[in-house]
Design a protein around this motif. Structure first.
Motif, PDB file in Angstrom:
ATOM      1  N   TRP A  74       5.751   7.940   1.640  1.00 30.55           N
ATOM      2  CA  TRP A  74       6.318   7.163   0.305  1.00 30.55           C
ATOM      3  C   TRP A  74       7.633   6.526   0.695  1.00 30.55           C
ATOM      4  CZ3 TRP A  74       4.843   8.320  -5.105  1.00 30.55           C
ATOM      5  CH2 TRP A  74       3.651   9.095  -5.171  1.00 30.55           C
ATOM      6  N   SER A  75       7.892   5.480   0.014  1.00 34.33           N
ATOM      7  CA  SER A  75       9.490   4.912  -0.172  1.00 34.33           C
ATOM      8  C   SER A  75       9.910   5.482  -1.220  1.00 34.33           C
ATOM      9  CB  SER A  75       9.531   3.529  -0.011  1.00 34.33           C
ATOM     10  OG  SER A  75       8.975   2.861   1.305  1.00 34.33           O
ATOM     11  N   VAL A  76      11.256   5.689  -1.197  1.00 37.59           N
ATOM     12  CA  VAL A  76      11.961   6.275  -2.517  1.00 37.59           C
ATOM     13  C   VAL A  76      13.134   5.405  -2.828  1.00 37.59           C
ATOM     14  CG1 VAL A  76      13.128   8.225  -3.309  1.00 37.59           C
ATOM     15  CG2 VAL A  76      11.199   8.625  -1.647  1.00 37.59           C
ATOM     16  N   ALA A  77      13.260   5.196  -4.161  1.00 36.97           N
ATOM     17  CA  ALA A  77      14.493   4.720  -4.665  1.00 36.97           C
ATOM     18  C   ALA A  77      15.405   6.149  -5.150  1.00 36.97           C
ATOM     19  CB  ALA A  77      14.363   3.882  -5.966  1.00 36.97           C
ATOM     20  N   MET A  78      16.329   6.357  -4.429  1.00 33.32           N
ATOM     21  CA  MET A  78      17.302   7.509  -4.703  1.00 33.32           C
ATOM     22  C   MET A  78      18.445   7.150  -5.776  1.00 33.32           C
ATOM     23  SD  MET A  78      17.866   8.906  -0.974  1.00 33.32           S
ATOM     24  CE  MET A  78      18.818  10.266  -1.446  1.00 33.32           C
ATOM     25  N   VAL A  79      18.611   7.776  -6.743  1.00 39.55           N
ATOM     26  CA  VAL A  79      19.360   7.637  -7.929  1.00 39.55           C
ATOM     27  C   VAL A  79      20.291   8.614  -8.101  1.00 39.55           C
ATOM     28  CG1 VAL A  79      19.711   6.752 -10.233  1.00 39.55           C
ATOM     29  CG2 VAL A  79      17.686   6.088  -8.890  1.00 39.55           C
ATOM     30  N   ASP A  80      21.491   8.517  -8.286  1.00 35.27           N
ATOM     31  CA  ASP A  80      22.569   9.541  -8.669  1.00 35.27           C
ATOM     32  C   ASP A  80      23.904   8.754  -9.038  1.00 35.27           C
ATOM     33  OD1 ASP A  80      22.489  12.760  -7.714  1.00 35.27           O
ATOM     34  OD2 ASP A  80      24.333  11.983  -8.140  1.00 35.27           O
ATOM     35  N   TRP A  81      24.685   9.473 -10.083  1.00 35.20           N
ATOM     36  CA  TRP A  81      25.947   9.094 -10.382  1.00 35.20           C
ATOM     37  C   TRP A  81      27.093   9.099  -9.356  1.00 35.20           C
ATOM     38  CZ3 TRP A  81      30.321  12.013 -10.866  1.00 35.20           C
ATOM     39  CH2 TRP A  81      29.862  13.188 -10.852  1.00 35.20           C
ATOM     40  N   ASP A  82      26.912  10.339  -8.500  1.00 32.48           N
ATOM     41  CA  ASP A  82      27.645  10.710  -7.687  1.00 32.48           C
ATOM     42  C   ASP A  82      27.719   9.641  -6.357  1.00 32.48           C
ATOM     43  OD1 ASP A  82      29.636  11.793  -5.869  1.00 32.48           O
ATOM     44  OD2 ASP A  82      29.056  13.653  -6.550  1.00 32.48           O
ATOM     45  N   HIS A  83      28.517   8.467  -6.398  1.00 30.00           N
ATOM     46  CA  HIS A  83      28.341   7.541  -5.272  1.00 30.00           C
ATOM     47  C   HIS A  83      28.409   8.149  -3.859  1.00 30.00           C
ATOM     48  CE1 HIS A  83      28.547   3.642  -3.412  1.00 30.00           C
ATOM     49  NE2 HIS A  83      29.846   4.079  -2.846  1.00 30.00           N
ATOM     50  N   ASP A  84      29.750   8.759  -3.703  1.00 30.36           N
ATOM     51  CA  ASP A  84      30.020   9.416  -2.310  1.00 30.36           C
ATOM     52  C   ASP A  84      28.794  10.461  -1.985  1.00 30.36           C
ATOM     53  OD1 ASP A  84      32.327   7.944  -2.510  1.00 30.36           O
ATOM     54  OD2 ASP A  84      33.493   9.433  -2.966  1.00 30.36           O
ATOM     55  N   GLU A  85      28.490  11.293  -2.802  1.00 32.59           N
ATOM     56  CA  GLU A  85      27.441  12.303  -2.315  1.00 32.59           C
ATOM     57  C   GLU A  85      26.110  11.540  -1.931  1.00 32.59           C
ATOM     58  OE1 GLU A  85      26.436  16.052  -1.199  1.00 32.59           O
ATOM     59  OE2 GLU A  85      28.449  15.365  -1.821  1.00 32.59           O
ATOM     60  N   THR A  90       0.639  -1.190   0.088  1.00 34.12           N
ATOM     61  CA  THR A  90      -0.054  -0.039  -0.036  1.00 34.12           C
ATOM     62  C   THR A  90       0.953   1.171  -0.055  1.00 34.12           C
ATOM     63  OG1 THR A  90      -0.090  -0.150   2.432  1.00 34.12           O
ATOM     64  CG2 THR A  90      -1.848  -1.298   1.245  1.00 34.12           C
ATOM     65  N   LYS A  91       2.206   1.343   0.564  1.00 36.04           N
ATOM     66  CA  LYS A  91       2.785   2.259   0.528  1.00 36.04           C
ATOM     67  C   LYS A  91       3.366   2.583  -0.898  1.00 36.04           C
ATOM     68  CE  LYS A  91       6.287   2.613   3.618  1.00 36.04           C
ATOM     69  NZ  LYS A  91       6.061   3.952   4.170  1.00 36.04           N
ATOM     70  N   LYS A  92       3.343   4.030  -1.388  1.00 34.73           N
ATOM     71  CA  LYS A  92       3.781   4.360  -2.538  1.00 34.73           C
ATOM     72  C   LYS A  92       5.152   4.545  -2.661  1.00 34.73           C
ATOM     73  CE  LYS A  92      -0.473   6.633  -4.246  1.00 34.73           C
ATOM     74  NZ  LYS A  92      -0.831   5.792  -5.253  1.00 34.73           N
ATOM     75  N   ILE A  93       5.432   4.071  -4.048  1.00 32.48           N
ATOM     76  CA  ILE A  93       7.081   4.116  -4.285  1.00 32.48           C
ATOM     77  C   ILE A  93       7.549   5.233  -5.396  1.00 32.48           C
ATOM     78  CG2 ILE A  93       8.960   2.596  -4.802  1.00 32.48           C
ATOM     79  CD1 ILE A  93       7.396   1.698  -2.465  1.00 32.48           C
ATOM     80  N   ALA A  94       8.193   6.060  -5.037  1.00 32.13           N
ATOM     81  CA  ALA A  94       8.844   7.019  -5.956  1.00 32.13           C
ATOM     82  C   ALA A  94      10.303   6.656  -6.404  1.00 32.13           C
ATOM     83  CB  ALA A  94       8.752   8.290  -5.288  1.00 32.13           C
ATOM     84  N   LEU A  95      10.854   7.051  -7.535  1.00 35.03           N
ATOM     85  CA  LEU A  95      12.000   6.578  -8.064  1.00 35.03           C
ATOM     86  C   LEU A  95      12.359   8.027  -8.528  1.00 35.03           C
ATOM     87  CD1 LEU A  95      13.385   4.290 -10.639  1.00 35.03           C
ATOM     88  CD2 LEU A  95      14.364   6.329 -10.292  1.00 35.03           C
ATOM     89  N   VAL A  96      13.389   8.544  -7.834  1.00 39.89           N
ATOM     90  CA  VAL A  96      13.956   9.877  -8.056  1.00 39.89           C
ATOM     91  C   VAL A  96      15.532  10.061  -8.443  1.00 39.89           C
ATOM     92  CG1 VAL A  96      14.276  12.395  -6.934  1.00 39.89           C
ATOM     93  CG2 VAL A  96      12.369  10.808  -6.253  1.00 39.89           C
ATOM     94  N   THR A  97      15.672  10.689  -9.723  1.00 40.73           N
ATOM     95  CA  THR A  97      16.933  10.766 -10.233  1.00 40.73           C
ATOM     96  C   THR A  97      17.707  11.989  -9.907  1.00 40.73           C
ATOM     97  OG1 THR A  97      16.597  11.714 -12.317  1.00 40.73           O
ATOM     98  CG2 THR A  97      16.124   8.956 -12.074  1.00 40.73           C
ATOM     99  N   GLY A  98      18.838  12.040  -9.804  1.00 39.62           N
ATOM    100  CA  GLY A  98      19.502  13.269  -9.461  1.00 39.62           C
ATOM    101  C   GLY A  98      19.326  13.759  -7.824  1.00 39.62           C
ATOM    102  N   ALA A  99      19.152  12.418  -6.948  1.00 41.24           N
ATOM    103  CA  ALA A  99      18.642  12.553  -5.699  1.00 41.24           C
ATOM    104  C   ALA A  99      19.635  13.030  -4.833  1.00 41.24           C
ATOM    105  CB  ALA A  99      17.994  11.225  -5.312  1.00 41.24           C
TER     106      ALA A  99
END
Length: 250
Positions: free
Chosen positions: A28-39, A2-11
């Motif tokens: 919500w739950s969030v998939a955080m996406v970014d190319w900068d691993h450390d940040e 039931t919890k909504k899921i967001a996928l956010v790029t540049g997060a």
């Protein structure tokens, strides 16, 4: 489920991180996406109900991995926020093809690839797409031949997505932020630039990251259930002034 899921790029920072936190506040739950691993690791540290995916949205094989990892962890995607972007400015004459492609790969190709890969999951949820363009996609400005063109293309891509995906209940909308008071902007904007923006914006100030996030969250939510194919400038009225001269204001 039931919890909504967001996928956010540049997060990892700025608007993407502010949007992530707003989704979390709303349950919500969030998939955080970014190319900068450390940040990305620093940004996600301490946040609950998130996964951090360090991948590049301009690489098709990495995009497939982003979607797969999100579905493996959360089982579905209710909202895709295509926020990842690069700002590489320069005069037309000095913009070589390498600079042009660097901007297009992330700002335009990334939006196309992420949406394409997410469509099957979004069909399952009648989900929402929110693309982040820019005021530079609505009005031309110096030094933005690649950046502005990429963002104008994102606006058109959004309308195409809305037209084609509506039959599946998928909504697609676009946010065009005006000048935003991010750490990056404040680091590169001189006082003269800040003053000039304030003069040109009817609300007389920069926007904040949370103000952009609020608009993104609205368009992604069921409160915007009959809104699709729209382009919303969150810009303090900047686009409305056209070429009007601030000195002529009463």
């Amino acid at each position: 489920m039931t919890k909504k899921i967001a996928l956010v790029t540049g997060a990892a920072r700025g608007i993407g991180l502010a949007t992530t936190k707003l989704f979390l506040e709303d349950g919500w739950s969030v998939a955080m996406v970014d190319w900068d691993h450390d940040e990305l690791q620093r940004a996600s540290d301490g946040l609950e109900h998130v996964i951090a995916i360090s991948k590049d949205v301009s690489k098709p094989e990495q995009v497939d991995a982003i979607i797969a990892e999100t579905l493996e962890q959360f089982g579905k995607i209710d909202a895709l926020v295509n926020n990842a972007g690069v700002a590489d400015f320069g005069p037309i004459e000095d913009t070589d093809f390498g600079r042009w492609r660097r901007v297009m790969e992330t700002n335009l190709d990334g939006v196309f690839l992420m949406t394409q890969a997410a469509i099957p999951a979004l069909k399952e949820t009648s989900g929402s797409i929110v693309n982040i363009a820019s005021i530079s996609g609505l009005r031309a400005s110096t030094l933005r031949v690649a950046y502005g063109t990429s963002k104008a293309a994102v606006i058109q891509l959004t309308k195409q997505q809305a037209a084609e995906l509506g039959e599946y209940g998928i909504r697609a909308n676009c946010i065009c932020p005006g000048p935003v008071r991010t750490k990056l902007a404040m680091a590169v904007h001189s006082q003269d630039i800040i003053d000039a923006y304030h003069d040109a914006i009817p609300l007389n100030r920069y926007g904040s990251e949370i103000e952009i996030a609020n608009a993104i969250h609205f368009l992604a939510s069921n409160k915007a259930s009959y809104v699709t194919g729209q382009v919303l400038a969150v810009d303090g009225g900047f686009d409305s002034t056209g070429v009007g001269l601030p000195a002529l204001r009463s």
